[in-house]
Write an enzyme that holds these catalytic residues in place. Sequence first.
Site, short mmCIF file in Angstrom:
data_model
loop_
_atom_site.label_atom_id
_atom_site.label_comp_id
_atom_site.label_asym_id
_atom_site.label_seq_id
_atom_site.Cartn_x
_atom_site.Cartn_y
_atom_site.Cartn_z
N LYS A 192 13.08 -13.78 43.23
CA LYS A 192 14.08 -12.72 43.12
C LYS A 192 13.32 -11.44 42.82
O LYS A 192 12.63 -11.34 41.80
CB LYS A 192 15.10 -13.02 42.02
CG LYS A 192 16.11 -11.90 41.81
CD LYS A 192 17.08 -12.22 40.68
CE LYS A 192 17.99 -11.04 40.37
NZ LYS A 192 18.89 -11.33 39.22
N ASP A 194 13.50 -7.50 42.15
CA ASP A 194 14.43 -6.46 41.68
C ASP A 194 13.92 -5.06 42.03
O ASP A 194 12.86 -4.89 42.66
CB ASP A 194 14.65 -6.63 40.18
CG ASP A 194 16.09 -6.41 39.76
OD1 ASP A 194 16.80 -5.62 40.41
OD2 ASP A 194 16.52 -7.02 38.76
N ASP A 230 21.88 -0.43 47.57
CA ASP A 230 21.76 1.04 47.57
C ASP A 230 21.54 1.63 48.96
O ASP A 230 22.18 2.61 49.34
CB ASP A 230 20.63 1.48 46.64
CG ASP A 230 21.02 1.40 45.18
OD1 ASP A 230 22.16 1.00 44.90
OD2 ASP A 230 20.19 1.75 44.32
N ASP A 249 25.21 -5.40 39.78
CA ASP A 249 25.34 -6.64 39.02
C ASP A 249 26.80 -7.02 38.79
O ASP A 249 27.65 -6.16 38.52
CB ASP A 249 24.66 -6.51 37.65
CG ASP A 249 23.14 -6.53 37.76
OD1 ASP A 249 22.49 -6.39 36.72
OD2 ASP A 249 22.62 -6.68 38.88
#
Length: 429
Positions: A192, A194, A230, A249
């Site tokens: 994952k 970020d 985004d 989130d």
Amino acid sequence: MENCVNGSGNCLLAVCLLLLISSSSSSSSSSSTRGSPGVTNVDSVSRVRKHRLPSNRDSSRRNLLANGLAATPPMGWNSWNHFNCKIDEKIIKETADALVSTGLSKLGYTYVNIDDCWAEIARDGKGNLVPKKSTFPSGIKALADYVHNKGLKLGIYSDAGYFTCSKTMPGSLGHEEQDAKSFASWGIDYLKYDNCNNDGTKPTVRYPVMTRALMKAGRPIFHSLCEWGDMHPATWGAKVGNSWRTTGDISDTWDSMVSRADMNEVYAEFARPGGWNDPDMLEVGNGGMTKDEYTVHFSIWAISKAPLLLGCDVRNMTKETMDIVANKEVIAVNQDSLGVQAKKVRMEGDLEIWAGPLAGYRVAVLLVNRGPWRIPITAEWDDIGIPLNSIVKARDLWEHKTLKTHFVGNLTATVDSHACKMYILKPIS
């Protein structure tokens, strides 16, 4: 050559062959070494084949991240929603144990994913990430071995920035190759990645660097882009990762959950085997919603072909939670081989109809009531893609029964407030 006016690919190939063969014949006495114009007829054909323009299908396949993963959406568990930074190797091991002992692993929940806060704040003298000694004293390699011995896979977390979102450990920006090698050497199966604390450059610049590093590291690692939606990663993520966050989130509330579902649904056309839209991890079992609301949550994620990553404490699940996340029929919709994300085909105020095709000429349908009152909802055949005069049988996936009535033209069900009905429909005549 009169049939060549359309400029078809076959015609262009024929012209190239004729020109190359002609060139070969006229210069047959010349040397065929590098740089010489002389080639044999066989070389001419092989070169045309080698350099032919790819078909649309070839181009599509080459755009996918070539690690052979994510034929269906990933299933497993992630530490963040329930534990945040309060994680250690004991929790990870006990979670792996629980996935096996509860039978969840046999249903497909195989990834055990460590989120943020697993590493020391500083790298070692060689620039390597260091597992936090107070919480992961055995190291990540030993933990991966433990998880793999359970028949499961281990995931880990990093960030395309200088620090992760918690600011308690370094990110991988500028260390992509080094970190990817570490992950591969430890036996990591899922990353994952970020988007916090970066250098201000676009995700479209930073994320592919890690993609290339993972490819170079030589171990197939599922690449989960946590870019928060985004820059619309659904439009570019298939070349870079196996899933991409389309939202910020999630939190353990009804409003947060349905808003993530709405944002994710916009990008339905971009989901396909190899790359999936990700509206964030599941909150089922964390206590902030009712049983009916969690059922809606799980149903929308399933029909949306979203990753099914549990976010609760699977060591202490209630029967109510287990009944939701272990529903084999709903999981089968998520894991269907056709890999088509459902869409909202009709909205009337607080009432929604979601539908998407499944393999075997079937359709998954979800009726959702977001409003405060119990009310009937009708799914029309022309909205959900079934021929108008078809006679259809319906399987209720939460009641686990095939309805005795056959339906023509539409199906109506009464749905409670903040609840849903989920069916698989199959035309029979």
